[in-house]
Scaffold this active site. Structure first.
Site, PDB file in Angstrom:
ATOM      1  CE  LYS A 161      -3.510  -2.093   2.220  1.00  0.00           C
ATOM      2  NZ  LYS A 161      -4.973  -1.811   1.755  1.00  0.00           N
ATOM      3  NE  ARG A 188     -10.963  -9.319  -2.293  1.00  0.00           N
ATOM      4  CZ  ARG A 188     -10.958  -8.790  -2.822  1.00  0.00           C
ATOM      5  NH1 ARG A 188     -11.379  -8.857  -3.943  1.00  0.00           N
ATOM      6  NH2 ARG A 188     -11.471  -7.158  -2.507  1.00  0.00           N
TER       7      ARG A 188
HETATM    8  N1  BES Z   1      -7.855  -3.519   4.562  1.00  0.00           N
HETATM    9  C1  BES Z   1      -7.908  -3.622   3.488  1.00  0.00           C
HETATM   10  C2  BES Z   1      -9.351  -2.881   3.044  1.00  0.00           C
HETATM   11  C3  BES Z   1      -9.371  -1.591   3.589  1.00  0.00           C
HETATM   12  C4  BES Z   1      -9.004  -0.284   3.284  1.00  0.00           C
HETATM   13  C5  BES Z   1      -9.948  -1.521   5.018  1.00  0.00           C
HETATM   14  C6  BES Z   1      -9.473   0.727   3.939  1.00  0.00           C
HETATM   15  C7  BES Z   1     -10.112   0.243   6.476  1.00  0.00           C
HETATM   16  C8  BES Z   1      -9.646   1.179   5.176  1.00  0.00           C
HETATM   17  C9  BES Z   1      -7.903  -4.606   2.442  1.00  0.00           C
HETATM   18  O1  BES Z   1      -7.558  -5.742   2.375  1.00  0.00           O
HETATM   19  C10 BES Z   1      -7.672  -4.058   1.029  1.00  0.00           C
HETATM   20  O2  BES Z   1      -6.488  -4.392   0.928  1.00  0.00           O
HETATM   21  N2  BES Z   1      -8.522  -3.697   0.106  1.00  0.00           N
HETATM   22  C11 BES Z   1      -8.360  -3.084  -1.545  1.00  0.00           C
HETATM   23  C12 BES Z   1      -9.138  -4.351  -2.495  1.00  0.00           C
HETATM   24  C13 BES Z   1      -8.510  -4.425  -3.510  1.00  0.00           C
HETATM   25  C14 BES Z   1      -6.706  -5.171  -3.865  1.00  0.00           C
HETATM   26  C15 BES Z   1      -9.241  -4.723  -4.574  1.00  0.00           C
HETATM   27  C16 BES Z   1      -8.575  -2.121  -1.668  1.00  0.00           C
HETATM   28  O3  BES Z   1     -10.394  -2.160  -1.418  1.00  0.00           O
HETATM   29  O4  BES Z   1      -8.102  -1.234  -2.430  1.00  0.00           O
HETATM   30 MG    MG Z   2      -5.868  -5.352   2.011  1.00  0.00          MG
END
Ligand code: BES
Ligand code: MG
Ligand code: ZN
Length: 489
Positions: A269, A343
Site C-alpha cells: 500500500k 477475502r
Molecule cells: N483492509 C483493506 C480494506 C480497507 C481499506 C479497510 C480502507 C479500511 C480502510 C483490504 O484488505 C484491501 O486492501 N482491499 C483492497 C482491495 C483491492 C486490492 C481489490 C482495496 O480496497 O483497495
Molecule cells: Mg488488503
C-alpha cells in the site's frame, strides 16, 4: 459503575448534576428540575439549542455542587442517538474537569415520546461508551474515567430497570474491549499475541476455545489463510469460540476478519494508507467481543465465532501476484492482488463453518474494501445478503443501535468479473468499479446454502477523530449491532 439512582436533589450532595434541556419544551417531570431549567433559560446565551451548555455552581435549590445544562435542540429532533450524544458529551465534560462522578437527569419518556427502556438504554450507552480513555501508551495520563455514572430515576424505576442496566453495561464493556483491541498498535497484537488475548478473555467467560495453529492449518489445508500469512514472521492462527447454552435450538456463526496489520503484501500500500492498517482486525475484534458479551448475558442462542488471524506482509516468502492457491474447500484461487487478502482468509473460515457446523445463519464482519468507504462514507457499513429477512433484521438493528448498515446488491452477472484464466476464481475483479460488491460476490462462492450476510465495516470500524461518545481510534462497531441482532434471530 453504572447506576440507576433515585436521590433527593434537595438533600443529597452531588458532585455534578447534568440536566438535558430542549429548546422548545420542558421535557422533565420533576418540579425542582423544571424550576432550575427556567433559571438557566434566563441566561441569554443558553437556549437549549443543540450543543448549548451552561453551568451553575452552588444553587440554593439543590445540594449539587454544580448543575450543568446541556441543550438537545428541538423536541422533534430528539431520538436515541441525540440522547447518546448528549450523555457522551456530559461525561466527557466532567472527565475534563477531573471529577469522578456524574448524575444525569432522565427526561420524561412521555414528553420526548421515546419509551423508558430506550431512553435509559441510550443515556447509559452514550455515558458508558464515552467513559473510556485509551491512554495506556502515554506516560502521563491527563484524565481518568469516572468512577460512577448515575441516572436519576424514580425509586420503583431503579428496581424495574436494574436488569436492563446490567445488560447495557455488559454490551458497552464488550464494545470497549473491541475498541481497545483495534486501537492497540500492530507491534503489540501480532497474530500470536492477539490470539492469546482473545483466548484468555474468552476462557474467563467459560467459552469453549479451540485454536488451530500453523501446523494444524497446514495439516487441514487452509491454503488461503496460509497464503496470506506466508510473508509474515508471525504465524497464522484460527480461533474458534463456542457459546453453547443448554437447550439452544438455533446456531449462529459469526466470522471476523483478523488481519492484525495489512501492508498490502507484495502489492504494498502507499504510505498514507498504511498507518491505519492496524484496524484491519476490527471484524475479529467485534466477533470475539460479541461472543464474550453473549456469554456474560447468558443468551439463549448458540453462537460460534470463527476468527482467522494473520499479518499481511511483504517478504521473500510472501505470496506473489499470479500465485494460484487451493482454498480449504478445494477451489483454486489466482491471487490477482495480494492486498485483497481479507477475502482469502474469510473463504477458508467460511468453508470451515459450512463443513463443520450445522448452523442456520452465518454473518461475517470485515474491513474488506476501500470501495465500500467510497460508496457509503466512513460511518455506514455495507450489508450484503441474498436473504431479505436477514438483511432487514441487520438494517433494523443498525437503526436501533446507530451502527448503521445499508443494503448493497449481489448481482449475479457481476460474478463474471471474478473469472480467472487459470484458476477457478481470481481474488480481484477485472474492473476497478464496484469493488465492495465484487468482494462480497467472491465470498458468496463459498457459503453453500447457509443463510449468509456479509457486513463490510471498512468505514465505521475506525475513527480518525473523536465524536460524541467515541474517542479517536477503534469504534467497536459491530458489537452493539450483533448483540441486538442475536436477540432477534
Ligand atoms: N483492509 C483493506 C480494506 C480497507 C481499506 C479497510 C480502507 C479500511 C480502510 C483490504 O484488505 C484491501 O486492501 N482491499 C483492497 C482491495 C483491492 C486490492 C481489490 C482495496 O480496497 O483497495
Ligand atoms: Mg488488503
Ligand atoms: Zn485488509
Amino acid at each position: 459503575m453504572l447506576h440507576l439512582s433515585s436521590v433527593d436533589l434537595k438533600k443529597e450532595k452531588i458532585e455534578s448534576l447534568v440536566i438535558p434541556v430542549c429548546e422548545d419544551k420542558d421535557i422533565h417531570d420533576d418540579k425542582t428540575i423544571s424550576s432550575l431549567i427556567r433559571k438557566a433559560k434566563k441566561i441569554k446565551e443558553f437556549k437549549g439549542d443543540k450543543g448549548d451548555e451552561v453551568a451553575f455552581y452552588n444553587l440554593p435549590e439543590v445540594k449539587a455542587v454544580r448543575v450543568i445544562f446541556l441543550g438537545l435542540g428541538k423536541l422533534e429532533k430528539v431520538d436515541m442517538e441525540a440522547l447518546r450524544a448528549m450523555a457522551g458529551k456530559a461525561v466527557n465534560g466532567v472527565i475534563k474537569k477531573n471529577l469522578s462522578e456524574i448524575l444525569i437527569a432522565v427526561p420524561s419518556p412521555k414528553k420526548i415520546k421515546i419509551d423508558m427502556p430506550f431512553v435509559l438504554e441510550a443515556l447509559m450507552e452514550g455515558a458508558c461508551l464515552r467513559n473510556h480513555l485509551f491512554d495506556k501508551y502515554k506516560k502521563e495520563k491527563k484524565h481518568k474515567p469516572l468512577k460512577k455514572i448515575n441516572l436519576l430515576v424514580k425509586p420503583d424505576e431503579a428496581r424495574k430497570y436494574s436488569r436492563l442496566s446490567s445488560r447495557v453495561a455488559a454490551v458497552c464493556q464488550g464494545t470497549i474491549l473491541a475498541r481497545e483491541w483495534v486501537s492497540t498498535p500492530p507491534n503489540h497484537k501480532r497474530p500470536e499475541h492477539f490470539t492469546r488475548s482473545i483466548v484468555t478473555l474468552s476462557r474467563k467467560e467459560n467459552l469453549k476455545v479451540t485454536v488451530l495453529d500453523e501446523k494444524e492449518l497446514k495439516l487441514k489445508k487452509f491454503g488461503a489463510i496460509l497464503a496470506v500469512a506466508a510473508g509474515s514472521l508471525s504465524k497464522p492462527r484460527m480461533v474458534v469460540l463456542e457459546y453453547n447454552p443448554k437447550g439452544a435450538k438455533k446456531t449462529v456463526a459469526l466470522v471476523g476478519k483478523g488481519v492484525t496489520f495489512d501492508s498490502g503484501g507484495i502489492n504494498l500500500k502507499p504510505s498514507a494508507s498504511l498507518v491505519e492498517m492496524k484496524m484491519d482486525m476490527s471484524g475479529a475484534a467485534a466477533v470475539a467481543a460479541t461472543l464474550i458479551t453473549v456469554a456474560k448475558l447468558k443468551s439463549k442462542i448458540k453462537v460460534v465465532g470463527i476468527i482467522p488471524v494473520v499479518e499481511n506482509m511483504p517478504s521473500g516468502n510472501a505470496s506473489r501476484p499470479g500465485d494460484i492457491i487451493k482454498s480449504y474447500d478445494g477451489k483454486t484461487v489466482e491471487i490477482g492482488n495480494t492486498d485483497a487478502e481479507g477475502r482469502l482468509i474469510l473463504i477458508d473460515a467460511i468453508s470451515y463453518v459450512v463443513k463443520k457446523y450445522k448452523t442456520q445463519t452465518l454473518i461475517d464482519l470485515a474491513t474488506l474494501t476501500g470501495a465500500c468507504v467510497v460508496a457509503l462514507g466512513e460511518k455506514i457499513a455495507g450489508t450484503f445478503s441474498f436473504d431479505d429477512k436477514l438483511a432487514e433484521d441487520i438494517i433494523l438493528s443498525g437503526e436501533k443501535t446507530h451502527e448503521r448498515c445499508w443494503r448493497m446488491p449481489l448481482p449475479e452477472d457481476y460474478k463474471e468479473l471474478l473469472k480467472s484464466d487459470f484458476a477457478d476464481l481470481n481474488n480481484v475483479s477485472s474492473t476497478r468499479y464496484g469493488g465492495a460488491i465484487t468482494a462480497a460476490l467472491f465470498l458468496s462462492e463459498f457459503v453453500g446454502d447457509i443463510r449468509w450476510a456479509h457486513i463490510d465495516i471498512a468505514g465505521p470500524a475506525y475513527a480518525k477523530k473523536e465524536s460524541a461518545y467515541c474517542g479517536a481510534g477503534g469504534t467497536g462497531f459491530g458489537v452493539r449491532l450483533l448483540c441486538d441482532l442475536l436477540e432477534k434471530l
